[in-house]
Design a protein around this motif. Structure first.
Motif, PDB file in Angstrom:
ATOM      1  N   ILE A  74     -35.149  -1.007   3.717  1.00 28.62           N
ATOM      2  CA  ILE A  74     -34.420  -1.573   2.584  1.00 28.62           C
ATOM      3  C   ILE A  74     -35.177  -2.834   2.222  1.00 28.62           C
ATOM      4  CG2 ILE A  74     -32.266  -2.627   1.810  1.00 28.62           C
ATOM      5  CD1 ILE A  74     -30.904  -0.828   4.023  1.00 28.62           C
ATOM      6  N   ILE A  75     -35.535  -2.947   0.951  1.00 26.39           N
ATOM      7  CA  ILE A  75     -36.298  -4.118   0.529  1.00 26.39           C
ATOM      8  C   ILE A  75     -35.701  -4.705  -0.737  1.00 26.39           C
ATOM      9  CG2 ILE A  75     -38.010  -2.697  -0.694  1.00 26.39           C
ATOM     10  CD1 ILE A  75     -40.091  -4.932   0.148  1.00 26.39           C
ATOM     11  N   ASN A  76     -35.468  -6.005  -0.681  1.00 28.20           N
ATOM     12  CA  ASN A  76     -35.161  -6.774  -1.882  1.00 28.20           C
ATOM     13  C   ASN A  76     -36.382  -7.664  -2.094  1.00 28.20           C
ATOM     14  OD1 ASN A  76     -34.386  -8.536  -3.876  1.00 28.20           O
ATOM     15  ND2 ASN A  76     -32.316  -8.833  -3.087  1.00 28.20           N
ATOM     16  N   GLU A 100     -34.813   0.172  -2.642  1.00 31.24           N
ATOM     17  CA  GLU A 100     -34.993  -1.147  -3.256  1.00 31.24           C
ATOM     18  C   GLU A 100     -33.620  -1.652  -3.661  1.00 31.24           C
ATOM     19  OE1 GLU A 100     -37.383  -3.147  -7.057  1.00 31.24           O
ATOM     20  OE2 GLU A 100     -37.546  -0.993  -6.682  1.00 31.24           O
ATOM     21  N   VAL A 101     -33.292  -2.869  -3.260  1.00 28.01           N
ATOM     22  CA  VAL A 101     -31.982  -3.452  -3.550  1.00 28.01           C
ATOM     23  C   VAL A 101     -32.169  -4.729  -4.361  1.00 28.01           C
ATOM     24  CG1 VAL A 101     -29.942  -4.557  -2.536  1.00 28.01           C
ATOM     25  CG2 VAL A 101     -30.878  -2.496  -1.494  1.00 28.01           C
ATOM     26  N   HIS A 102     -31.352  -4.857  -5.389  1.00 25.69           N
ATOM     27  CA  HIS A 102     -31.257  -6.105  -6.158  1.00 25.69           C
ATOM     28  C   HIS A 102     -29.793  -6.478  -6.260  1.00 25.69           C
ATOM     29  CE1 HIS A 102     -35.467  -6.117  -7.321  1.00 25.69           C
ATOM     30  NE2 HIS A 102     -35.346  -4.802  -7.471  1.00 25.69           N
ATOM     31  N   SER A 117     -39.340  -3.788 -12.344  1.00 25.74           N
ATOM     32  CA  SER A 117     -39.849  -3.889 -10.983  1.00 25.74           C
ATOM     33  C   SER A 117     -40.977  -2.890 -10.790  1.00 25.74           C
ATOM     34  CB  SER A 117     -38.741  -3.601  -9.974  1.00 25.74           C
ATOM     35  OG  SER A 117     -39.295  -3.466  -8.680  1.00 25.74           O
ATOM     36  N   ILE A 118     -42.110  -3.377 -10.313  1.00 27.75           N
ATOM     37  CA  ILE A 118     -43.226  -2.473 -10.046  1.00 27.75           C
ATOM     38  C   ILE A 118     -42.972  -1.646  -8.787  1.00 27.75           C
ATOM     39  CG2 ILE A 118     -44.900  -3.935 -11.249  1.00 27.75           C
ATOM     40  CD1 ILE A 118     -45.910  -4.848  -8.465  1.00 27.75           C
ATOM     41  N   MET A 119     -42.042  -2.064  -7.954  1.00 26.85           N
ATOM     42  CA  MET A 119     -41.757  -1.363  -6.693  1.00 26.85           C
ATOM     43  C   MET A 119     -41.059  -0.033  -6.926  1.00 26.85           C
ATOM     44  SD  MET A 119     -43.034  -3.641  -4.765  1.00 26.85           S
ATOM     45  CE  MET A 119     -43.490  -5.324  -5.096  1.00 26.85           C
ATOM     46  N   THR A 120     -40.299   0.055  -7.998  1.00 26.44           N
ATOM     47  CA  THR A 120     -39.473   1.223  -8.256  1.00 26.44           C
ATOM     48  C   THR A 120     -40.281   2.516  -8.285  1.00 26.44           C
ATOM     49  OG1 THR A 120     -37.931  -0.194  -9.434  1.00 26.44           O
ATOM     50  CG2 THR A 120     -37.764   2.156  -9.865  1.00 26.44           C
ATOM     51  N   GLN A 121     -41.532   2.437  -8.681  1.00 23.33           N
ATOM     52  CA  GLN A 121     -42.360   3.646  -8.777  1.00 23.33           C
ATOM     53  C   GLN A 121     -42.632   4.302  -7.430  1.00 23.33           C
ATOM     54  OE1 GLN A 121     -46.621   2.744  -9.754  1.00 23.33           O
ATOM     55  NE2 GLN A 121     -45.848   0.642  -9.852  1.00 23.33           N
ATOM     56  N   VAL A 122     -42.451   3.585  -6.310  1.00 25.42           N
ATOM     57  CA  VAL A 122     -42.772   4.168  -5.008  1.00 25.42           C
ATOM     58  C   VAL A 122     -41.579   4.258  -4.057  1.00 25.42           C
ATOM     59  CG1 VAL A 122     -45.201   3.495  -5.143  1.00 25.42           C
ATOM     60  CG2 VAL A 122     -43.567   1.986  -3.990  1.00 25.42           C
ATOM     61  N   THR A 124     -37.672   5.403  -2.772  1.00 23.19           N
ATOM     62  CA  THR A 124     -36.826   6.589  -2.821  1.00 23.19           C
ATOM     63  C   THR A 124     -35.710   6.413  -3.837  1.00 23.19           C
ATOM     64  OG1 THR A 124     -37.291   6.889  -0.470  1.00 23.19           O
ATOM     65  CG2 THR A 124     -35.444   8.141  -1.384  1.00 23.19           C
ATOM     66  N   GLY A 125     -35.127   5.213  -3.865  1.00 17.52           N
ATOM     67  CA  GLY A 125     -34.029   4.924  -4.777  1.00 17.52           C
ATOM     68  C   GLY A 125     -33.865   3.436  -4.949  1.00 17.52           C
ATOM     69  N   ILE A 126     -33.024   3.070  -5.909  1.00 17.46           N
ATOM     70  CA  ILE A 126     -32.784   1.664  -6.211  1.00 17.46           C
ATOM     71  C   ILE A 126     -31.290   1.429  -6.385  1.00 17.46           C
ATOM     72  CG2 ILE A 126     -33.269   2.056  -8.654  1.00 17.46           C
ATOM     73  CD1 ILE A 126     -34.259  -0.855  -8.821  1.00 17.46           C
ATOM     74  N   ILE A 127     -30.820   0.311  -5.835  1.00 12.23           N
ATOM     75  CA  ILE A 127     -29.443  -0.145  -6.026  1.00 12.23           C
ATOM     76  C   ILE A 127     -29.546  -1.507  -6.682  1.00 12.23           C
ATOM     77  CG2 ILE A 127     -27.302  -0.857  -4.905  1.00 12.23           C
ATOM     78  CD1 ILE A 127     -28.008   1.108  -2.629  1.00 12.23           C
ATOM     79  N   SER A 128     -28.937  -1.639  -7.827  1.00 13.80           N
ATOM     80  CA  SER A 128     -29.057  -2.876  -8.598  1.00 13.80           C
ATOM     81  C   SER A 128     -27.711  -3.225  -9.219  1.00 13.80           C
ATOM     82  CB  SER A 128     -30.108  -2.682  -9.706  1.00 13.80           C
ATOM     83  OG  SER A 128     -30.220  -3.826 -10.510  1.00 13.80           O
ATOM     84  N   GLY A 129     -27.281  -4.457  -9.014  1.00 15.99           N
ATOM     85  CA  GLY A 129     -26.097  -4.948  -9.701  1.00 15.99           C
ATOM     86  C   GLY A 129     -24.800  -4.815  -8.940  1.00 15.99           C
ATOM     87  N   LEU A 130     -24.834  -4.431  -7.686  1.00 16.45           N
ATOM     88  CA  LEU A 130     -23.600  -4.279  -6.912  1.00 16.45           C
ATOM     89  C   LEU A 130     -23.381  -5.445  -5.957  1.00 16.45           C
ATOM     90  CD1 LEU A 130     -23.702  -0.457  -6.157  1.00 16.45           C
ATOM     91  CD2 LEU A 130     -22.630  -1.666  -8.077  1.00 16.45           C
ATOM     92  N   GLY A 131     -24.049  -6.563  -6.248  1.00 16.72           N
ATOM     93  CA  GLY A 131     -23.929  -7.722  -5.381  1.00 16.72           C
ATOM     94  C   GLY A 131     -24.515  -7.433  -4.015  1.00 16.72           C
ATOM     95  N   VAL A 132     -24.104  -8.200  -3.028  1.00 16.14           N
ATOM     96  CA  VAL A 132     -24.631  -7.999  -1.681  1.00 16.14           C
ATOM     97  C   VAL A 132     -24.118  -6.699  -1.063  1.00 16.14           C
ATOM     98  CG1 VAL A 132     -25.060 -10.449  -1.252  1.00 16.14           C
ATOM     99  CG2 VAL A 132     -22.863  -9.440  -0.594  1.00 16.14           C
ATOM    100  N   ASP A 133     -23.084  -6.092  -1.648  1.00 16.03           N
ATOM    101  CA  ASP A 133     -22.596  -4.795  -1.160  1.00 16.03           C
ATOM    102  C   ASP A 133     -23.679  -3.729  -1.247  1.00 16.03           C
ATOM    103  OD1 ASP A 133     -20.101  -5.906  -0.699  1.00 16.03           O
ATOM    104  OD2 ASP A 133     -19.267  -5.193  -2.596  1.00 16.03           O
TER     105      ASP A 133
END
Length: 152
Positions: A74-76, A100-102, A117-122, A124-133
């Motif tokens: 998991i990477i932010n 990828e978490v934001h 985000s340039i990371m999104t291309q590599v 598996t998935g992205i979570i964005s906008g759900l706060g620290v949850d």
């Protein structure tokens, strides 16, 4: 089989989570995030390696350690999301699922560049906008992927 790990990596300024722009990032601290992630992972018999750095080379080194054998990453990448090409290249070498978490919804931020985000291309998935949850949700997802792989 030895202990199995999910690696959770945090980029620049996340050490100030809880005091940095709380209207955007909330009041929880990085220690709160780590505790929530650790609880999710331990409930599934996994452990986490949790790191934060303001230095790109630290994240690259941790990705090299996680490259083989990790349950997942998991990477932010925080501000490295937009120009951290060394991190991008290190992510490409990883053999496990990557989320990828934001904390904020990067697609609704004030500056258009924040949504790219340039990371999104590599990953598996992205979570964005759900706060620290979003972190605990990412752990839960990696646990489910791991359980499916073990059962197969």
């Amino acid at each position: 089989m030895g202990q199995r790990y999910i690696h959770i990596l945090n980029g620049p300024n996340l050490n100030l989570l809880g005091v940095r722009e709380p209207a955007i990032y909330g009041h929880e601290t990085l220690a709160d995030v780590e505790a929530a992630c650790r609880a999710e992972a331990q409930a599934a018999g996994l452990d986490i390696l949790f790191h934060q750095s303001n230095a790109e080379h630290d994240l690259v080194g941790w990705l090299h350690q996680a490259r083989v054998g990790a349950v997942g990453i998991i990477i932010n990448p925080a501000a490295f999301s937009y120009a951290g090409y060394a991190i991008l290249d290190a992510l490409k070498m990883c053999e496990c699922p990557i989320v990828e978490v934001h904390i904020s919804n990067i697609h609704r931020r004030e500056a258009e560049w924040r949504s790219r985000s340039i990371m999104t291309q590599v990953v598996t998935g992205i979570i964005s906008g759900l706060g620290v949850d979003g972190y605990a949700l990412a752990v839960r997802h990696l646990v489910k992927l791991d359980q499916r792989q073990v059962a197969a």
